[in-house]
Design an enzyme around this catalytic site. Structure first.
Site, PDB file in Angstrom:
ATOM      1  N   GLY A 123       0.869  -1.194   0.000  1.00  0.00           N
ATOM      2  CA  GLY A 123       0.000   0.000   0.000  1.00  0.00           C
ATOM      3  C   GLY A 123       0.890   1.223   0.000  1.00  0.00           C
ATOM      4  N   GLY A 124       1.994   1.127  -0.731  1.00  0.00           N
ATOM      5  CA  GLY A 124       3.024   2.191  -0.705  1.00  0.00           C
ATOM      6  C   GLY A 124       2.730   3.337  -1.648  1.00  0.00           C
ATOM      7  CG  ASP A 148      -0.976   1.168  -3.839  1.00  0.00           C
ATOM      8  OD1 ASP A 148      -2.138   1.161  -4.274  1.00  0.00           O
ATOM      9  OD2 ASP A 148      -0.647   1.787  -2.805  1.00  0.00           O
ATOM     10  CG  HIS A 191      -5.367   4.974   9.243  1.00  0.00           C
ATOM     11  ND1 HIS A 191      -4.288   5.787   9.461  1.00  0.00           N
ATOM     12  CD2 HIS A 191      -5.816   5.296   7.998  1.00  0.00           C
ATOM     13  CE1 HIS A 191      -4.110   6.564   8.406  1.00  0.00           C
ATOM     14  NE2 HIS A 191      -5.015   6.281   7.505  1.00  0.00           N
TER      15      HIS A 191
HETATM   16  C1  LIG Z   1      -3.713   6.032   2.956  1.00  0.00           C
HETATM   17  S1  LIG Z   1      -2.805   5.443   1.562  1.00  0.00           S
HETATM   18  C2  LIG Z   1      -1.186   5.220   2.269  1.00  0.00           C
HETATM   19  C3  LIG Z   1      -0.111   5.364   1.222  1.00  0.00           C
HETATM   20  C4  LIG Z   1       1.326   5.292   1.741  1.00  0.00           C
HETATM   21  N1  LIG Z   1       1.596   4.067   2.478  1.00  0.00           N
HETATM   22  C5  LIG Z   1       1.621   6.500   2.616  1.00  0.00           C
HETATM   23  O1  LIG Z   1       1.645   6.385   3.840  1.00  0.00           O
HETATM   24  O2  LIG Z   1       1.806   7.583   2.047  1.00  0.00           O
HETATM   25  C6  LIG Z   1      -3.405   3.790   1.377  1.00  0.00           C
HETATM   26  C7  LIG Z   1      -2.847   3.055   0.160  1.00  0.00           C
HETATM   27  O3  LIG Z   1      -3.429   1.745   0.106  1.00  0.00           O
HETATM   28  C8  LIG Z   1      -3.659   1.432  -1.254  1.00  0.00           C
HETATM   29  N2  LIG Z   1      -4.705   0.413  -1.371  1.00  0.00           N
HETATM   30  C9  LIG Z   1      -6.027   0.562  -1.135  1.00  0.00           C
HETATM   31  N3  LIG Z   1      -6.681  -0.584  -1.381  1.00  0.00           N
HETATM   32  C10 LIG Z   1      -5.749  -1.477  -1.800  1.00  0.00           C
HETATM   33  C11 LIG Z   1      -5.811  -2.847  -2.179  1.00  0.00           C
HETATM   34  N4  LIG Z   1      -6.971  -3.496  -2.175  1.00  0.00           N
HETATM   35  N5  LIG Z   1      -4.657  -3.462  -2.518  1.00  0.00           N
HETATM   36  C12 LIG Z   1      -3.485  -2.794  -2.507  1.00  0.00           C
HETATM   37  N6  LIG Z   1      -3.358  -1.494  -2.139  1.00  0.00           N
HETATM   38  C13 LIG Z   1      -4.480  -0.846  -1.796  1.00  0.00           C
HETATM   39  C14 LIG Z   1      -4.094   2.763  -1.841  1.00  0.00           C
HETATM   40  O4  LIG Z   1      -3.975   2.761  -3.262  1.00  0.00           O
HETATM   41  C15 LIG Z   1      -3.151   3.739  -1.165  1.00  0.00           C
HETATM   42  O5  LIG Z   1      -1.978   3.945  -1.906  1.00  0.00           O
END
Ligand SMILES: C[S@@+](CC[C@H](N)C(=O)[O-])C[C@H]1O[C@@H](n2cnc3c(N)ncnc32)[C@H](O)[C@@H]1O
Length: 274
Positions: A123-124, A148, A191
């Site tokens: 989720g980067g 991601d 979260h």
């Molecule tokens: C709140 S952001 C956090 C991004 C990063 N880790 C940061 O702290 O800046 C949550 C991330 O989770 C990813 N995400 C959401 N659903 C996902 C899924 N089903 N599989 C993989 N990634 C996902 C989103 O695309 C997003 O980039």
């Protein structure tokens, strides 16, 4: 309630005990201002999209009731704004996790081999954290991987070529190629989800973890009382590593030396012993 206290609408008078301030009356049932707030909130989405809508329609008055600002929905630009926001959000933060966590020792940087995976950022987003990590530790041995959703990793066009990308939905079993990394890092991901979804994310990561792997969860942990507004907005309650029991065992909780409201807390966990 944390949010309402931080906004001055309630006062925290004791542990889990609150009293309403005068301004809270605005939102009580029967108050016309409450109804007005609900009505106005319902108008926000089309208004937010108006600049984009007009740009696309050549700044002409809407004449088609089926194709006006109300029907205008999410666009790629919004995703790009979200990605930018993820990067900007870090300005609110204190020290980065790799400044207060003993990375060299815990990730065994000196011993790591070139072909093994050192760190997977799950989720980067577009990889901003991995880029910073790489800048901080130039000459790293071991592979860095961004995971991601496919759409997001495809949009990470600025990523240095040596950071690998994996487009994957973390609610489905993780790809085997990510097995046995030294560390899996999740920042501000859990979260976003109710516990049952967070559990699925964690269990899928657990299935990748080898005996030497570590999970690092970087979140805005909230204190018991008098939570600052920024923390309340992004709150994450991890009582005694309650969520992390799905991984295995919490072996450390790390915090920056200068703790400010936007600072993260890094939870370190290892997998289950067989
Ligand atoms: C709140 S952001 C956090 C991004 C990063 N880790 C940061 O702290 O800046 C949550 C991330 O989770 C990813 N995400 C959401 N659903 C996902 C899924 N089903 N599989 C993989 N990634 C996902 C989103 O695309 C997003 O980039």
């Amino acid at each position: 309630m944390r949010m309402l206290v931080a906004m001055g609408i309630f006062t925290e008078v004791g542990h889990h005990t609150y009293s309403a301030n005068l301004i809270a009356n605005v939102w009580t049932v029967g108050s016309p201002l409450r109804e007005a707030s609900i009505h106005m909130a319902s108008q926000i989405p089309p208004v937010v999209f108006l600049p984009e809508y007009f740009e696309e329609k050549g700044y002409r008055n809407p004449t088609d009731a089926e194709n006006g600002p109300f029907q205008y929905t999410q666009r790629p630009k919004i995703q790009s704004a979200y990605n930018t926001m993820m990067r900007i959000a870090r300005n609110q933060r204190g020290e980065e996790w790799f400044e207060y966590y003993p990375v060299e020792e815990k990730l065994r940087l000196a011993e790591h081999d070139e072909s093994g995976i050192l760190l997977v950022d799950i989720g980067g987003n577009v990889g901003h954290d991995l880029v910073n990590f790489q800048k901080r530790f130039p000459g790293l041995r071991g592979r860095l991987v961004l995971e991601d959703t496919p759409a997001i990793v495809d949009s990470a066009t600025d990523l240095p070529p040596n950071i690998e990308r994996v487009g994957h939905d973390f609610f489905t079993p993780q790809p085997h190629i990510l097995q046995n990394a030294k560390a899996y890092y999740l920042r501000n991901v859990l979260h976003d989800w109710p516990d049952k979804n967070a559990r699925t994310i964690l269990e899928n990561i657990r299935d990748l973890m080898g005996a030497e792997s570590i999970l690092l969860v970087d979140e805005y942990a909230v204190p018991e009382e008098n939570v600052a507004l920024y923390q309340a907005e992004l709150d994450f309650i991890m009582m005694g590593g309650y969520l992390l029991r799905w991984i295995g065992r919490v072996v450390g909780v790390h915090r920056p030396r200068d703790y400010v409201p936007g600072s993260g807390t890094l939870f370190e966990a290892v997998g289950r012993e067989e």
